[in-house]
Design an enzyme around this catalytic site. Sequence first.
Site, mmCIF file in Angstrom:
data_model
loop_
_atom_site.group_PDB
_atom_site.id
_atom_site.type_symbol
_atom_site.label_atom_id
_atom_site.label_comp_id
_atom_site.label_asym_id
_atom_site.label_seq_id
_atom_site.Cartn_x
_atom_site.Cartn_y
_atom_site.Cartn_z
ATOM 1 N N GLY A 164 75.141 72.529 42.736
ATOM 2 C CA GLY A 164 76.688 73.217 43.477
ATOM 3 C C GLY A 164 76.334 73.228 44.945
ATOM 4 O O GLY A 164 77.129 73.959 45.755
ATOM 5 N N GLY A 165 75.267 72.613 45.622
ATOM 6 C CA GLY A 165 75.538 72.672 46.835
ATOM 7 C C GLY A 165 74.493 73.898 47.502
ATOM 8 O O GLY A 165 74.233 73.913 48.836
ATOM 9 N N LYS A 201 66.467 61.091 49.694
ATOM 10 C CA LYS A 201 67.157 60.416 50.796
ATOM 11 C C LYS A 201 68.475 60.824 50.735
ATOM 12 O O LYS A 201 69.189 60.849 49.427
ATOM 13 C CB LYS A 201 66.599 58.981 50.155
ATOM 14 C CG LYS A 201 67.555 57.917 51.296
ATOM 15 C CD LYS A 201 67.147 56.713 51.388
ATOM 16 C CE LYS A 201 67.595 55.769 52.300
ATOM 17 N NZ LYS A 201 67.425 56.368 53.828
ATOM 18 N N HIS A 208 81.331 61.385 43.997
ATOM 19 C CA HIS A 208 80.777 61.934 42.797
ATOM 20 C C HIS A 208 81.649 61.876 41.543
ATOM 21 O O HIS A 208 82.756 61.685 41.521
ATOM 22 C CB HIS A 208 80.954 63.287 43.340
ATOM 23 C CG HIS A 208 80.497 64.473 42.215
ATOM 24 N ND1 HIS A 208 79.434 64.867 42.249
ATOM 25 C CD2 HIS A 208 81.099 64.738 41.181
ATOM 26 C CE1 HIS A 208 79.276 65.795 41.195
ATOM 27 N NE2 HIS A 208 80.208 65.435 40.428
ATOM 28 N N GLU A 288 72.478 65.120 38.405
ATOM 29 C CA GLU A 288 72.190 66.378 37.598
ATOM 30 C C GLU A 288 72.855 66.442 36.557
ATOM 31 O O GLU A 288 73.687 65.578 36.151
ATOM 32 C CB GLU A 288 72.119 67.743 38.363
ATOM 33 C CG GLU A 288 73.555 67.916 38.940
ATOM 34 C CD GLU A 288 73.696 68.996 39.881
ATOM 35 O OE1 GLU A 288 74.186 70.322 39.516
ATOM 36 O OE2 GLU A 288 72.837 69.212 41.140
ATOM 37 N N ARG A 292 77.084 72.031 29.831
ATOM 38 C CA ARG A 292 78.452 73.065 29.379
ATOM 39 C C ARG A 292 79.481 72.032 29.294
ATOM 40 O O ARG A 292 79.569 70.788 29.583
ATOM 41 C CB ARG A 292 78.510 73.963 30.237
ATOM 42 C CG ARG A 292 78.804 73.448 31.715
ATOM 43 C CD ARG A 292 79.515 74.495 32.807
ATOM 44 N NE ARG A 292 79.907 73.748 33.820
ATOM 45 C CZ ARG A 292 79.354 73.378 34.927
ATOM 46 N NH1 ARG A 292 78.028 73.628 35.171
ATOM 47 N NH2 ARG A 292 79.882 72.510 35.908
ATOM 48 N N ARG A 338 93.469 71.509 40.158
ATOM 49 C CA ARG A 338 93.312 72.846 39.878
ATOM 50 C C ARG A 338 94.103 73.880 40.523
ATOM 51 O O ARG A 338 93.737 74.120 41.959
ATOM 52 C CB ARG A 338 91.530 73.147 40.257
ATOM 53 C CG ARG A 338 90.807 72.311 39.275
ATOM 54 C CD ARG A 338 89.189 72.786 39.683
ATOM 55 N NE ARG A 338 88.299 71.997 38.798
ATOM 56 C CZ ARG A 338 87.044 72.319 38.965
ATOM 57 N NH1 ARG A 338 86.571 73.310 39.425
ATOM 58 N NH2 ARG A 338 86.271 71.245 38.204
HETATM 59 C C1 MV4 Z 1 73.349 64.701 47.686
HETATM 60 C C2 MV4 Z 1 74.272 64.169 48.626
HETATM 61 C C3 MV4 Z 1 73.863 63.098 49.353
HETATM 62 N N1 MV4 Z 1 72.628 62.723 49.135
HETATM 63 N N2 MV4 Z 1 72.113 64.118 47.559
HETATM 64 C C4 MV4 Z 1 76.156 68.434 46.580
HETATM 65 C C5 MV4 Z 1 76.221 69.184 45.384
HETATM 66 C C6 MV4 Z 1 74.787 69.162 44.763
HETATM 67 N N3 MV4 Z 1 75.155 69.229 43.398
HETATM 68 C C7 MV4 Z 1 74.538 67.839 45.388
HETATM 69 N N4 MV4 Z 1 75.229 67.665 46.555
HETATM 70 C C8 MV4 Z 1 74.960 66.419 47.111
HETATM 71 N N5 MV4 Z 1 73.823 65.858 46.993
HETATM 72 C C9 MV4 Z 1 71.962 62.990 48.293
HETATM 73 N N6 MV4 Z 1 70.444 62.749 47.973
HETATM 74 C C10 MV4 Z 1 75.642 64.698 48.809
HETATM 75 C C11 MV4 Z 1 76.007 65.907 48.134
HETATM 76 C C12 MV4 Z 1 77.351 66.037 48.297
HETATM 77 C C13 MV4 Z 1 78.153 66.306 47.441
HETATM 78 C C14 MV4 Z 1 77.966 65.910 46.145
HETATM 79 C C15 MV4 Z 1 78.836 65.709 45.164
HETATM 80 C C16 MV4 Z 1 80.077 66.208 45.428
HETATM 81 C C17 MV4 Z 1 80.471 66.772 46.597
HETATM 82 C C18 MV4 Z 1 79.374 66.848 47.735
HETATM 83 C C19 MV4 Z 1 79.742 67.173 48.855
HETATM 84 C C20 MV4 Z 1 79.025 67.204 49.914
HETATM 85 C C21 MV4 Z 1 77.533 66.622 49.588
#
Ligand code: MV4
Length: 510
Positions: A164-165, A201, A208, A288, A292, A338
């Site tokens: 979740g960031g 990277k 997403h 990931e 749930r 939502r």
């Molecule tokens: C990343 C990414 C770019 N590159 N990983 C944000 C939540 C976490 N679960 C993983 N996230 C991200 N991982 C890499 N290698 C960009 C994000 C990301 C993001 C991912 C899913 C939904 C919204 C997002 C918003 C900003 C960054």
Amino acid sequence: MFKKILIANRGEIAVRVIRACREMGIATVAVYSDVDRGALHVRKSDEAYPIGPAAAAESYLRMDKILDVAKRSGAEAIHPGYGFLSENAKFAQACADAGVKFIGPTPHSMKMMGSKTSARQQMEKAGVPFVPGTSRGLVSSEEGEEAAERLGYPVMLKAAAGGGGKGMRLVHSRQELHASFAAAQSEAQSSFGDSEVYIEKAIVNPRHIEMQVLADEHGNTVWLGERECSIQRRHQKVLEEAPSPMVDSDMRWRMGEVAVKVAQAASYTNAGTVEFLVDQQKKFYFLEMNTRLQVEHPVTELTTGLDLVHLQIRIAAGEKLPFTQSGVGIRGHAIECRIYAEDPDNNYFPSPGKITVLLQPSGPGIRRDSGMYEGWNVPMDYDPLLAKLIGYGSDRQQAIMRLERALYEYFVAGIKTNISLFQRILGDADFRAAKVDTGYLDRLIAKGNPAVVSSAPEREIEAMESIAAIAAGMFAVLDPAASVGKNGGAGGPGSTPSNWRQNGRSEALR
Ligand code: MV4
């Protein structure tokens, strides 16, 4: 089959699970905190037990209290919903130790997916494509620098225990890495009590997209199609849809098969979601797994015709999946909004309080999963999700039209909600053209709110109409002789609509 299930949650998801139980002839046990005595899930359950003060740490997160209620009520299984204890392997283990079935995966699967580095190691073994990077914690920022040189900037530092960031840092250059590494480590320590940080990277402007899977306890695993979840802000999803407009059937099958492989590598059982990042070349990478039922499960239910909560319960009771992969069909399009108690004019800050008037949408192609009712006081102690409004249609266009229509039927007074944000999104040219990535919503909000100019008067007119109708009704009650016409003149059936009312209707609402 279970005779009684305890729902260890609140709000719309507790109501959702109670509905499934009722349909299956299973009795329900609710738990509630002090501020939730009057909540909808308490009203709708067969039995309800108080579990402590408002603070989640003293109520909805108290494993001991919840298991005590299970024992006292005779519940044979616990549905954890989402959030709270739903992804807590210790709770799943405590349930097993107490002889209560946890409706979800095993503690083993939950633990494996709970650590991003251990999940990546397992996926590497299973041959699942994941974002290039290290699959173990970094011991020093020098080790991070070496890995970053190899991967090429920009890179992402992530907390192994995260999700979740949180504890995540985007790093553009070698100069930034040292300080970002220290910051990520300390944020990981303070947020998760675990300072392990690894490197990936960075995928620039990713989408997403996630894949729903279901696995029974007899070795059968299926995928149920993807959800596009790119429309989010500050790692909080806002709108989701199924199918993703950018996924074709070839990509869907490849993603589905990878998701099943992920689930099998984790000996996964029950409902789960495999998250992917998709780059601009439409390459997808395992990110990931969420162990749930998710908030956005209804869009998958509508496009597959399946009931995921029924299936979760049947799987937990030891039943085999009643279909195989070839029996899963994806039909039509569903979009979920939502509805949060938050103020669009105050940077979407939470807006708790009493709901004084509530008019709710329905009609063709509309599903509403809600935890609110008129007169209810929205507490400030939890996630401000009030309800989910889901539009379904034979295609994306019809789903959008129905949902947009339904959004203008919603009327919530007393608290602020983000309903106007959805009216903007659904009317936006980029959204309609399906040009969405994880930066879309920030861009839309940064553009300012031109829709306020046209939609605010409409909303105000609606509010004025409601107030006028209430006032007219009160006058009719106080002094029936003074009311206009045979039917009371308050706009009731058979009365002549006043010019004021008719003139107040905008073109769009007629
Ligand atoms: C990343 C990414 C770019 N590159 N990983 C944000 C939540 C976490 N679960 C993983 N996230 C991200 N991982 C890499 N290698 C960009 C994000 C990301 C993001 C991912 C899913 C939904 C919204 C997002 C918003 C900003 C960054």
